[in-house]
Design an enzyme around this catalytic site. Structure first.
Site, short mmCIF file in Angstrom:
data_model
loop_
_atom_site.label_atom_id
_atom_site.label_comp_id
_atom_site.label_asym_id
_atom_site.label_seq_id
_atom_site.Cartn_x
_atom_site.Cartn_y
_atom_site.Cartn_z
CD GLU A 81 -1.37 -0.14 3.64
OE1 GLU A 81 -1.45 -1.15 4.35
OE2 GLU A 81 -2.10 0.85 3.81
CB CYS A 113 -2.47 -4.21 6.28
SG CYS A 113 -2.09 -2.56 6.86
CG HIS A 235 -2.49 -6.40 10.31
ND1 HIS A 235 -1.28 -6.12 9.71
CD2 HIS A 235 -3.10 -5.19 10.51
CE1 HIS A 235 -1.17 -4.81 9.54
NE2 HIS A 235 -2.26 -4.23 10.02
N1 CAA Z 1 2.62 3.36 30.20
C1 CAA Z 1 2.02 2.23 29.72
N2 CAA Z 1 0.97 2.28 28.86
C2 CAA Z 1 0.50 3.48 28.48
C3 CAA Z 1 1.08 4.69 28.96
C4 CAA Z 1 2.19 4.58 29.87
N3 CAA Z 1 2.79 5.68 30.34
N4 CAA Z 1 0.42 5.71 28.41
C5 CAA Z 1 -0.55 5.19 27.62
N5 CAA Z 1 -0.50 3.84 27.66
C6 CAA Z 1 -1.34 2.87 26.94
C7 CAA Z 1 -2.81 3.25 26.89
O1 CAA Z 1 -3.46 2.85 28.08
C8 CAA Z 1 -3.28 2.48 25.67
O2 CAA Z 1 -3.42 1.12 25.99
P1 CAA Z 1 -4.83 0.37 25.69
O3 CAA Z 1 -5.13 0.59 24.22
O4 CAA Z 1 -4.55 -1.04 26.02
O5 CAA Z 1 -5.83 1.02 26.57
C9 CAA Z 1 -2.05 2.54 24.74
O6 CAA Z 1 -0.94 2.89 25.58
C10 CAA Z 1 -2.18 3.57 23.65
O7 CAA Z 1 -2.54 4.78 24.23
P2 CAA Z 1 -3.60 5.75 23.52
O8 CAA Z 1 -4.79 4.97 23.10
O9 CAA Z 1 -3.79 6.95 24.35
O10 CAA Z 1 -2.69 6.13 22.23
P3 CAA Z 1 -2.94 7.17 21.10
O11 CAA Z 1 -4.33 7.65 21.08
O12 CAA Z 1 -1.85 8.17 21.18
O13 CAA Z 1 -2.68 6.31 19.76
C11 CAA Z 1 -3.27 4.61 18.19
C12 CAA Z 1 -2.86 4.91 19.63
C13 CAA Z 1 -4.71 5.07 17.99
C14 CAA Z 1 -3.16 3.12 17.94
C15 CAA Z 1 -2.33 5.38 17.21
O14 CAA Z 1 -1.03 4.93 17.36
C16 CAA Z 1 -2.74 5.22 15.76
O15 CAA Z 1 -3.62 5.93 15.27
N6 CAA Z 1 -2.05 4.31 15.01
C17 CAA Z 1 -2.35 4.06 13.60
C18 CAA Z 1 -3.64 3.31 13.38
C19 CAA Z 1 -3.55 1.85 13.70
O16 CAA Z 1 -2.50 1.25 13.70
N7 CAA Z 1 -4.71 1.23 13.96
C20 CAA Z 1 -4.78 -0.20 14.20
C21 CAA Z 1 -5.98 -0.82 13.57
S1 CAA Z 1 -5.99 -0.45 11.81
C22 CAA Z 1 -4.94 -1.60 11.11
O17 CAA Z 1 -4.62 -2.57 11.71
C23 CAA Z 1 -4.45 -1.34 9.71
C24 CAA Z 1 -3.09 -0.72 9.80
O18 CAA Z 1 -2.08 -1.40 9.75
C25 CAA Z 1 -2.99 0.74 9.93
#
Ligand code: CAA
Length: 385
Positions: A81, A113, A235
């Site tokens: 992609e 993906c 994945h």
């Molecule tokens: N110590 C330990 N853990 C901590 C922490 C700390 N100090 N601070 C936060 N965390 C944890 C949170 O509790 C959370 O865990 P849970 O999900 O188990 O509750 C985790 O860290 C992530 O924290 P946030 O949810 O606050 O993180 P975020 O909002 O900044 O971003 C995300 C997370 C949404 C995945 C972001 O990285 C993102 O948008 N990534 C791209 C999209 C993606 O990969 N999506 C996955 C499904 S889509 C897919 O699979 C296709 C693909 O390849 C893209």
């Protein structure tokens, strides 16, 4: 044909550079544990100026075909992609770099993906029709989100090459699988954007819907139940996603899949970051390289592609699947990556080549193939040796 068909051999290629996510966390003012424990990534692959999905894919394929040879090979499928051209496939460039005969077809597949799994299923169809044929499947991606966005720590780079054949030496894939499609705007990349746009929360729920939908379809098609699976590889956009996925599946099925297998399947993805189409197959490689006693056991493989498509494949691991040399080579490739600072990573991230002027790229990568630059709008590639 009733012959079993599946993965004869596989090979992983890593990028030239690596960024330690602890350094990124520090630069972004985030607790490093959020990355290492919260999202489950330690490092991310960063491509050098003379690398892209074609060079990663060609490098993985070259090492694979060195072992297997090319007898019977009549198709190259390139899943990505983050392709380098809107028209020409990465497959045809790899075909040229590897010096394959003209009597090998070449094409690229896309559905985020998921395209890697789609390529594997397409390959199986070709082999089923004519079992003496073999198909080279390449899944290669460079995951790019904007600097400072929440997706930033879930970037990465890597490629996996798979040889699909009858009577496979590694994994015989079952004819039945579970599939799921639903049009969702959870993650996409418009034609005029070099970085992906994503709705993080929505993407996780879309992944969950695809996982459970594909699982239910697998059951409706008469596929194996959860108790018949030794492990499921997922994945892994970030490895914590696999932990969530397994929890969703356990809740849905009432089963209890082995969390240790989950960790074994995450060993490479923790260090590659998101490799999009390659992520699931890097997970499979890690499981095969780290889990003993899999011979004759059935495993699940869940592919998810945003937008959205899901597929749950199952297959039986073959005797002699453990290959300590391949595992050692993969670890060595990951260890050999040259670390970059956050400043160097940002510079590489923002360095984008247009097609309107001729450019020669600096010689950086030590992989077998490199992206040499742009001439009259066309991307040029060459062997490094
Ligand atoms: N110590 C330990 N853990 C901590 C922490 C700390 N100090 N601070 C936060 N965390 C944890 C949170 O509790 C959370 O865990 P849970 O999900 O188990 O509750 C985790 O860290 C992530 O924290 P946030 O949810 O606050 O993180 P975020 O909002 O900044 O971003 C995300 C997370 C949404 C995945 C972001 O990285 C993102 O948008 N990534 C791209 C999209 C993606 O990969 N999506 C996955 C499904 S889509 C897919 O699979 C296709 C693909 O390849 C893209």
């Amino acid at each position: 044909s009733s012959a079993s068909i599946g993965i004869e051999d596989l090979e992983l290629a890593a990028s030239h550079h690596v960024l330690d996510l602890g350094r990124l966390a520090e630069a972004r003012g985030v607790d490093p544990a959020k990355y290492t424990r919260g999202i489950g990534l330690d490092e991310m692959g960063v491509v050098a100026a003379d690398e892209d999905v074609v060079t990663l894919g060609a490098s993985a394929a070259a090492r694979l075909l060195e072992r297997t040879g090319t007898e019977g090979l009549r198709t190259v499928l390139f899943a990505t992609e983050s392709g380098v051209d809107q028209s020409k496939s990465g497959a045809v460039i790899v075909h040229g770099l590897l010096g394959l005969p003209s009597s090998v077809r070449s094409v690229e597949l896309k559905q985020a993906c998921y395209a890697g799994a789609a390529a594997v299923q397409t390959a199986i169809g070709i082999v089923a029709r004519r079992p003496q044929e073999k198909v080279l499947v390449i899944a290669a991606d460079v995951a790019r989100y904007g600097l400072g966005t929440s997706g930033e720590p879930t970037q990465g780079a890597g490629a996996v090459a798979l040889l699909i054949a009858a009577d496979p030496a590694l994994l015989a894939i079952d004819p039945v699988s579970g599939v799921y499609s639903a049009d969702v705007d959870d993650f996409w990349r418009p034609n005029d954007s070099t970085t992906a746009l994503v709705n993080g929360r929505l993407s996780i729920s879309a992944y969950k819907n695809a996982l459970l939908g594909a699982w239910d379809d697998l059951q409706a098609q008469g596929g194996p139940g959860v108790d018949e699976l030794e492990a499921v590889v997922y994945h892994q956009p970030f490895t914590k996603m696999a932990v969530k996925a397994q929890r969703f599946l356990d809740q849905h099925t009432g089963g209890r899949l082995d969390p240790e297998a989950l960790e074994q399947g995450a060993v490479y993805d923790r260090r590659l970051g998101n490799t999009y189409t390659a992520s699931l197959w890097a997970g499979l490689a890690a499981l095969l390289d780290h889990r003993e006693g899999l011979e004759g056991r059935r495993i699940g493989l869940f592919s998810y592609g945003s937008g959205s498509a899901g597929e749950m494949l199952t297959g039986t691991v073959q005797p002699g699947y453990a290959r300590p040399e391949r595992a050692a080579a993969t670890r060595a490739a990951l260890d050999a990556r040259v670390p970059v600072t956050v400043e160097e990573y940002e510079e590489l991230h923002e360095r984008l080549l247009g097609s309107d002027e001729d450019v020669e790229t600096p010689r950086v990568t030590t992989a077998p193939f490199r992206f040499a630059g742009v001439q009259e709008g066309a991307r040029k590639y060459e062997a490094t040796a």
